[in-house]
Enzyme design. Structure first.
Site, mmCIF file in Angstrom:
data_model
loop_
_atom_site.group_PDB
_atom_site.id
_atom_site.type_symbol
_atom_site.label_atom_id
_atom_site.label_comp_id
_atom_site.label_asym_id
_atom_site.label_seq_id
_atom_site.Cartn_x
_atom_site.Cartn_y
_atom_site.Cartn_z
ATOM 1 N N SER B 45 -7.281 4.509 6.412
ATOM 2 C CA SER B 45 -5.529 4.660 5.241
ATOM 3 C C SER B 45 -6.609 6.362 4.253
ATOM 4 O O SER B 45 -7.164 5.754 3.974
ATOM 5 C CB SER B 45 -5.586 3.540 4.915
ATOM 6 O OG SER B 45 -4.711 3.970 3.251
ATOM 7 N N GLU B 46 -5.842 6.797 4.385
ATOM 8 C CA GLU B 46 -6.248 8.422 2.973
ATOM 9 C C GLU B 46 -6.566 7.753 2.481
ATOM 10 O O GLU B 46 -7.074 8.387 1.371
ATOM 11 C CB GLU B 46 -5.294 9.177 3.160
ATOM 12 C CG GLU B 46 -3.371 9.165 2.904
ATOM 13 C CD GLU B 46 -2.678 8.700 3.805
ATOM 14 O OE1 GLU B 46 -2.737 7.839 5.452
ATOM 15 O OE2 GLU B 46 -1.613 9.431 4.300
ATOM 16 N N ASN B 47 -6.296 7.000 1.585
ATOM 17 C CA ASN B 47 -7.227 6.579 0.256
ATOM 18 C C ASN B 47 -8.351 5.653 0.175
ATOM 19 O O ASN B 47 -8.951 5.137 -1.067
ATOM 20 C CB ASN B 47 -6.151 5.270 -0.574
ATOM 21 C CG ASN B 47 -5.499 4.259 0.117
ATOM 22 O OD1 ASN B 47 -6.065 4.035 1.639
ATOM 23 N ND2 ASN B 47 -5.385 2.828 -0.859
ATOM 24 N N SER B 87 -12.488 10.845 3.442
ATOM 25 C CA SER B 87 -11.417 10.029 3.668
ATOM 26 C C SER B 87 -10.529 11.641 4.189
ATOM 27 O O SER B 87 -10.258 11.443 5.050
ATOM 28 C CB SER B 87 -10.196 9.317 3.063
ATOM 29 O OG SER B 87 -9.181 9.154 3.530
#
Lengths: 231, 211
Positions: B45-47, B87
């Site tokens: 997940s990009e967070n 990320s």
């Protein structure tokens, strides 16, 4: 003795000037320095450039700061939210400037500022509307867009734990933009839930060394969480 | 019967091999995670959550643990956390095996439009879509075959502003699975049960090739 811990939010934000570029950490409500944002509303600085992922939710926090007319420009990747009422109104009325930056480009522009890199090339946004006005260059037959570093005058960040050197440990997905923003501002202010004795934080757990941090203020966010391991 | 949203996600999941690192966009793509049981797949997940698990059981939610859609999630065994710069270095540096996104339009040259509905969109929200389109090793789109009012979303050239150029490799819709081949365009892989090739072609805005 190094001691970056200050005793109040007002002290943490002392000296923030009108016209400052303010990097604001967090992704959604996780890792967001909500108490420092409230403090900035109190502190009074205006004509600000706010750099953060979203453009505020409802009428609190950054949205409130914008509603009070204190933000001249916002640089973000995602100006929508569950309730973007304030931003949309201001934007429609031409009372706030918007710079849309892809999320990874936003993070990298901030990282570049922290690492002393004035600009870099990325494939992100090549050939799209967001490359307009930017230098484009080919490397090995592929198109790249030049993006400029994005330094802050101030960074407001949130962490779980700190010590008096300003070393920071994050919790869960709460790191997000915080460590990279901590690197990129002249004045980095962290709100933290817990202050630990120097030496108590495990060196491997410290994601932001205190070298990047100028002030730490402990805040009570209204109770503690019980981690799954403790439950 | 055309596929439901959940069946589209399930069909896509059958094509995800064990071992891939996968980033799922918001909407139907998120459903893919429910259908990879039995395979070790790493959901990024990009967070900054590398290795998401299933949704939390009631009473076990951790408010500090969310995905890019701001939903509460859990960690899989072996998971790790990074900040946004790392990320997106993972995404932009080509370390994501597969990204699954929704779309407004996909063109036969692989162009993707999924972030703005006009050049004058009041406040278009790009998020991480352009980073994923440019950086993931492969990009699959999962979407309804047509818009709510019946206009085709598979087109010769995108009318909406682009997210990425020539980046879509495969499209999963409620009617079919379609490859996007360089020089060739849309190539049918298979049809949803009960859907005919004629129906598929009638509902597409570009040529659908079939062997």
């Amino acid at each position: 003795m190094i001691n970056k811990i200050v005793q109040s939010v007002a002290e943490a934000l002392a000296g923030v000037k009108d016209g400052s570029t303010v990097l604001i950490g967090g992704f959604g409500s996780v890792g967001q320095p909500d108490v420092l944002i409230e403090g900035l509303i109190e502190q009074g600085a205006k004509d600000l450039v706010a750099v953060l992922n979203n453009a505020g939710v409802g009428r609190i926090g950054v949205a409130r700061l914008m509603e009070l007319g204190r933000v001249r420009k916002i640089i973000c990747s995602f100006p929508r939210s569950s309730d973007p009422v304030v931003f949309e109104t201001l934007y429609r009325e031409g009372r706030i400037e918007l710079e849309i930056t892809p999320q990874g480009t936003l993070a990298e522009r901030i990282r570049a500022a922290g690492a002393g890199i004035p600009a870099f090339y990325t494939a992100t946004a090549a050939g799209t509307l967001l490359e307009r006005g930017k230098e484009v260059r080919e490397f090995d037959g592929k198109r790249y867009v030049m993006e400029r570093a994005l330094p802050g005058d101030v960074a407001l960040i949130e962490a779980w734990e700190a010590d008096r050197w300003g070393n920071l440990v994050y919790r869960g997905s709460g790191a997000n933009f915080n460590p990279v923003m901590a690197m990129a501002a002249t004045l980095t202010v962290a709100q933290v839930q817990h202050i630990r004795e120097l030496g108590a934080l495990h060196p491997h757990m410290i994601m932001t060394p205190g070298v990047y941090v100028n002030r730490v203020v402990q805040v009570d966010r209204g109770g503690d969480w019980v981690t799954p391991e403790q439950a | 019967m055309p596929f439901t949203r959940d069946q589209m996600a399930a069909r896509l999941a059958t094509d995800v091999p064990e071992g891939w690192c996968v980033n799922l966009g918001i909407g139907i793509p998120t459903l893919v995670a429910n259908h990879v049981q039995g395979k070790e797949v790493i959901f990024q997940s990009e967070n900054g959550v590398i290795g998401m698990g299933p949704a939390p059981a009631k009473g076990h939610e951790d408010p500090w643990l969310i995905n890019a859609g701001k939903q509460l999630v859990t960690l899989a065994k072996g998971a790790s956390f990074v900040g946004h710069a790392d990320s997106f270095a993972m995404i932009r540096g080509g370390h994501i095996d597969l990204c699954v996104l929704g779309a407004f339009e996909v063109a036969e040259n692989g162009d993707l439009a999924n972030w703005a509905t006009s050049e004058n969109d009041t406040a278009p929200a790009v998020g991480g879509a352009m980073d994923l389109a440019a950086g993931a090793k492969r990009l699959w789109v999962v979407m309804e075959h047509t818009t709510k009012d019946g206009r085709p979303k598979l087109v010769e050239r995108c009318g909406y502003p682009l997210t990425g150029l020539a980046c879509v490799r495969r499209v999963y819709t409620n009617l079919a699975v379609i490859d996007v081949l360089p020089e060739k365009g849309f190539m049918l892989v298979d049809l949803a049960p009960g859907v005919t090739l004629d129906e598929l072609r009638a509902k597409s805005g570009a040529a659908i090739h079939a062997n």
